[in-house]
Design an enzyme around this catalytic site. Structure first.
Site, PDB file in Angstrom:
ATOM      1  NE  ARG A 175      -4.012  -2.079   0.770  1.00 31.76           N
ATOM      2  CZ  ARG A 175      -3.514  -3.033  -0.561  1.00 31.76           C
ATOM      3  NH1 ARG A 175      -1.995  -3.098  -1.370  1.00 31.76           N
ATOM      4  NH2 ARG A 175      -4.433  -4.502  -0.394  1.00 31.76           N
ATOM      5  CB  SER A 226      -9.066  -2.453   4.533  1.00 34.03           C
ATOM      6  OG  SER A 226      -9.572  -3.108   4.218  1.00 34.03           O
ATOM      7  CD  GLU A 318      -5.170   0.305   2.966  1.00 33.78           C
ATOM      8  OE1 GLU A 318      -5.267  -0.579   3.209  1.00 33.78           O
ATOM      9  OE2 GLU A 318      -6.715   0.268   1.273  1.00 33.78           O
TER      10      GLU A 318
HETATM   11  C1  LIG Z   1     -15.912  -0.345  -0.497  1.00 38.68           C
HETATM   12  C2  LIG Z   1     -14.597   0.082  -0.975  1.00 38.68           C
HETATM   13  C3  LIG Z   1     -13.822  -1.336  -1.175  1.00 38.68           C
HETATM   14  C4  LIG Z   1     -12.110  -1.408  -0.947  1.00 38.68           C
HETATM   15  N1  LIG Z   1     -11.016  -2.158  -1.638  1.00 38.68           N
HETATM   16  C5  LIG Z   1     -10.170  -2.490  -1.197  1.00 38.68           C
HETATM   17  C6  LIG Z   1      -9.629  -3.086  -1.806  1.00 38.68           C
HETATM   18  O1  LIG Z   1     -10.205  -4.051  -1.978  1.00 38.68           O
HETATM   19  N2  LIG Z   1      -8.349  -3.007  -1.918  1.00 38.68           N
HETATM   20  C7  LIG Z   1      -7.702  -1.982  -1.912  1.00 38.68           C
HETATM   21  O2  LIG Z   1      -6.075  -1.444  -2.336  1.00 38.68           O
HETATM   22  N3  LIG Z   1      -8.173  -0.542  -1.859  1.00 38.68           N
HETATM   23  C8  LIG Z   1      -9.223   0.024  -1.947  1.00 38.68           C
HETATM   24  N4  LIG Z   1     -10.538   0.285  -1.285  1.00 38.68           N
HETATM   25  C9  LIG Z   1      -9.395   2.001  -0.959  1.00 38.68           C
HETATM   26  C10 LIG Z   1      -9.457   2.494  -2.547  1.00 38.68           C
HETATM   27  O3  LIG Z   1     -10.395   1.922  -3.369  1.00 38.68           O
HETATM   28  C11 LIG Z   1      -8.301   2.385  -2.935  1.00 38.68           C
HETATM   29  O4  LIG Z   1      -7.144   2.981  -2.231  1.00 38.68           O
HETATM   30  C12 LIG Z   1      -8.113   3.450  -4.352  1.00 38.68           C
HETATM   31  O5  LIG Z   1      -7.243   3.205  -5.217  1.00 38.68           O
HETATM   32  C13 LIG Z   1      -8.192   4.892  -4.240  1.00 38.68           C
HETATM   33  O6  LIG Z   1      -8.320   5.643  -5.155  1.00 38.68           O
HETATM   34  P1  LIG Z   1      -8.852   6.786  -5.492  1.00 38.68           P
HETATM   35  O7  LIG Z   1      -8.871   7.080  -6.462  1.00 38.68           O
HETATM   36  O8  LIG Z   1     -10.336   7.063  -4.325  1.00 38.68           O
HETATM   37  O9  LIG Z   1      -7.772   7.808  -4.446  1.00 38.68           O
HETATM   38  P2  LIG Z   1      -8.693   9.421  -3.714  1.00 38.68           P
HETATM   39  O10 LIG Z   1      -9.482   8.708  -2.375  1.00 38.68           O
HETATM   40  O11 LIG Z   1      -9.104  10.033  -4.155  1.00 38.68           O
HETATM   41  O12 LIG Z   1      -7.359   9.628  -3.342  1.00 38.68           O
HETATM   42  C14 LIG Z   1      -6.664   8.824  -2.292  1.00 38.68           C
HETATM   43  C15 LIG Z   1      -4.646   9.392  -2.110  1.00 38.68           C
HETATM   44  O13 LIG Z   1      -4.274   9.622  -3.051  1.00 38.68           O
HETATM   45  C16 LIG Z   1      -4.147  10.815  -4.237  1.00 38.68           C
HETATM   46  N5  LIG Z   1      -4.253  10.760  -5.273  1.00 38.68           N
HETATM   47  C17 LIG Z   1      -5.026  10.789  -6.286  1.00 38.68           C
HETATM   48  N6  LIG Z   1      -4.878  11.506  -7.386  1.00 38.68           N
HETATM   49  C18 LIG Z   1      -3.705  10.823  -7.456  1.00 38.68           C
HETATM   50  C19 LIG Z   1      -3.097  11.553  -8.380  1.00 38.68           C
HETATM   51  N7  LIG Z   1      -2.989  11.254  -9.652  1.00 38.68           N
HETATM   52  N8  LIG Z   1      -1.895  11.647  -7.995  1.00 38.68           N
HETATM   53  C20 LIG Z   1      -1.288  11.690  -7.084  1.00 38.68           C
HETATM   54  N9  LIG Z   1      -1.675  11.410  -5.723  1.00 38.68           N
HETATM   55  C21 LIG Z   1      -3.188  11.303  -6.164  1.00 38.68           C
HETATM   56  C22 LIG Z   1      -5.315  11.955  -3.080  1.00 38.68           C
HETATM   57  O14 LIG Z   1      -4.396  13.132  -2.649  1.00 38.68           O
HETATM   58  C23 LIG Z   1      -5.182  11.207  -1.718  1.00 38.68           C
HETATM   59  O15 LIG Z   1      -4.589  11.446  -1.084  1.00 38.68           O
HETATM   60  C24 LIG Z   1     -11.447   0.647  -1.012  1.00 38.68           C
HETATM   61  C25 LIG Z   1     -13.116   1.342  -0.371  1.00 38.68           C
HETATM   62  C26 LIG Z   1     -13.771   1.130  -0.409  1.00 38.68           C
HETATM   63  C27 LIG Z   1     -14.430   2.531  -0.695  1.00 38.68           C
END
Ligand SMILES: Cc1cc2nc3c(=O)[nH]c(=O)nc-3n(C[C@H](O)[C@H](O)[C@H](O)COP(=O)(O)OP(=O)(O)OC[C@H]3O[C@@H](n4cnc5c(N)ncnc54)[C@H](O)[C@@H]3O)c2cc1C
Length: 324
Positions: A175, A226, A318
């Site tokens: 992660r 998570s 996380e």
């Molecule tokens: C129901 C549910 C299930 C999930 N299951 C999993 C799983 O199985 N495995 C897992 O790993 N995660 C899981 N997640 C967590 C999440 O979906 C992932 O971590 C996802 O990849 C985050 O992407 P996001 O676009 O939503 O990021 P955001 O939440 O929008 O951003 C997260 C961070 O990344 C930064 N960021 C975003 N885009 C960029 C960019 N282009 N460049 C630099 N920094 C950036 C943001 O500033 C922030 O600090 C889950 C979440 C939910 C709600």
């Protein structure tokens, strides 16, 4: 933010009148929690994204990047910055075994395109919300797969420069990636996949994963997935885990599921205000309807404290806290 009106004018003039004031961020996070963004802009393309960042830097306006909003807890006070919402969406196959995806592409769309073309390597990501950039930054993973397994290179913005960063320089970890350490921005990601996959089989595997996730997770209920990272077994904590009698599978995996530790201290169902530890999964905090960020913060502090005090293990978030 000081001189908000002036900053708004500066940005809005240069960004085609598309900057908004006081946009509620609860609308843009999967937790459905968060106050307003003082200044807000939807970057519909990489060009928009680069322009917005360039102008913010030029006028020394602090900015924050939000993508799918599925890995963040935004404070009730919101984000007193220029929030750039990444919505870039170019997605295509090149040279029969590569997919190029903008940071703002939904992971679900990336997975669907890979299946459609029989390109193996991303089916494990079925059902994970969020976008490509956020997933690469946090090296998202599930079902034995991780983003790092398929990333070939990333187009990065660092300061004013844009360049291609090769996989080996991204320093992926559990992660984790070098994008978490500095201020580099993911613009576009190139994935290297294995051609010739059986499309029907891949589609079925994807559907099975989604169906299984629906039993384990809490579909339709607002959360950020998570909340805490699983805990890697190290020389420092090995003896403690032996004492706790952790299941064999964790020794093989090299990590202890945070959900198992939280179950050991009886957190399922524990509630603070509108925030609750899911009854289906000890490491998922849900918004039961009217949770504030403060409720979640209090609840997760209790979760952390109980695991530390009763089991001697330190949990690490996380989910990213923003605006606190
Ligand atoms: C129901 C549910 C299930 C999930 N299951 C999993 C799983 O199985 N495995 C897992 O790993 N995660 C899981 N997640 C967590 C999440 O979906 C992932 O971590 C996802 O990849 C985050 O992407 P996001 O676009 O939503 O990021 P955001 O939440 O929008 O951003 C997260 C961070 O990344 C930064 N960021 C975003 N885009 C960029 C960019 N282009 N460049 C630099 N920094 C950036 C943001 O500033 C922030 O600090 C889950 C979440 C939910 C709600």
């Amino acid at each position: 933010m000081q001189d908000l009106e002036k900053k708004y004018q500066q940005l809005n003039d240069l960004l085609d009148g598309r900057v908004q004031l006081d946009e509620p961020l609860a609308r843009h996070t999967t937790f459905k929690i968060g106050g307003v963004a003082s200044l807000y802009f939807r970057a519909e393309s990489n060009e928009d994204l680069v322009r917005a960042i360039t102008y913010a830097r030029k006028f020394k306006i602090p900015f924050y990047l939000l993508s799918g909003g599925s890995n963040v807890l935004v404070s009730d006070e919101g984000i007193d910055k220029f929030v750039i919402h990444i919505k870039s969406s170019d997605l295509f196959v090149v040279d029969e075994s590569y997919i190029v995806a903008d940071a703002g592409v939904l992971l679900a769309d990336l997975v669907a395109l890979s299946i459609q073309h029989g390109l193996e390597g991303l089916v494990w990501a079925s059902g994970i919300p969020g976008d490509v950039g956020g997933a690469v930054r946090g090296n998202a993973g599930a079902y034995g797969g991780e983003m790092k397994d398929s990333v070939d290179s990333v187009e990065v913005m660092r300061g004013r420069k844009q360049f291609i960063m090769e996989r080996k320089d991204i320093l992926f970890g559990y992660r984790d990636s070098q994008f978490k350490q500095g201020s580099d921005i993911v613009l576009t990601v190139k994935f290297k996949l294995k051609p010739g996959g059986d499309v029907e089989k891949m589609r079925q595997q994807s559907q099975e994963i989604i169906a299984e996730r629906e039993t384990k997770h809490t579909p339709g209920v607002p959360s950020a997935g998570s909340f805490f990272k699983n805990v890697p077994i190290t020389d420092e904590n090995r003896e403690q885990f032996k004492k706790l009698g952790i299941p064999e599978k964790f020794w093989e995996y090299g990590k202890v599921a945070a959900g198992w530790l939280l179950d050991e201290v009886g957190m399922r169902g524990y509630t603070v205000g509108g925030a609750q530890v899911s009854n289906a999964h000890g490491n998922i905090v849900i918004n039961t309807g009217d949770a504030t960020a403060d409720d979640v913060l209090q609840l997760t502090s209790i979760m952390k404290m109980k695991v530390r005090d009763e089991l001697g293990i330190q949990l690490e978030e996380e989910v990213q806290y923003v605006g606190f």
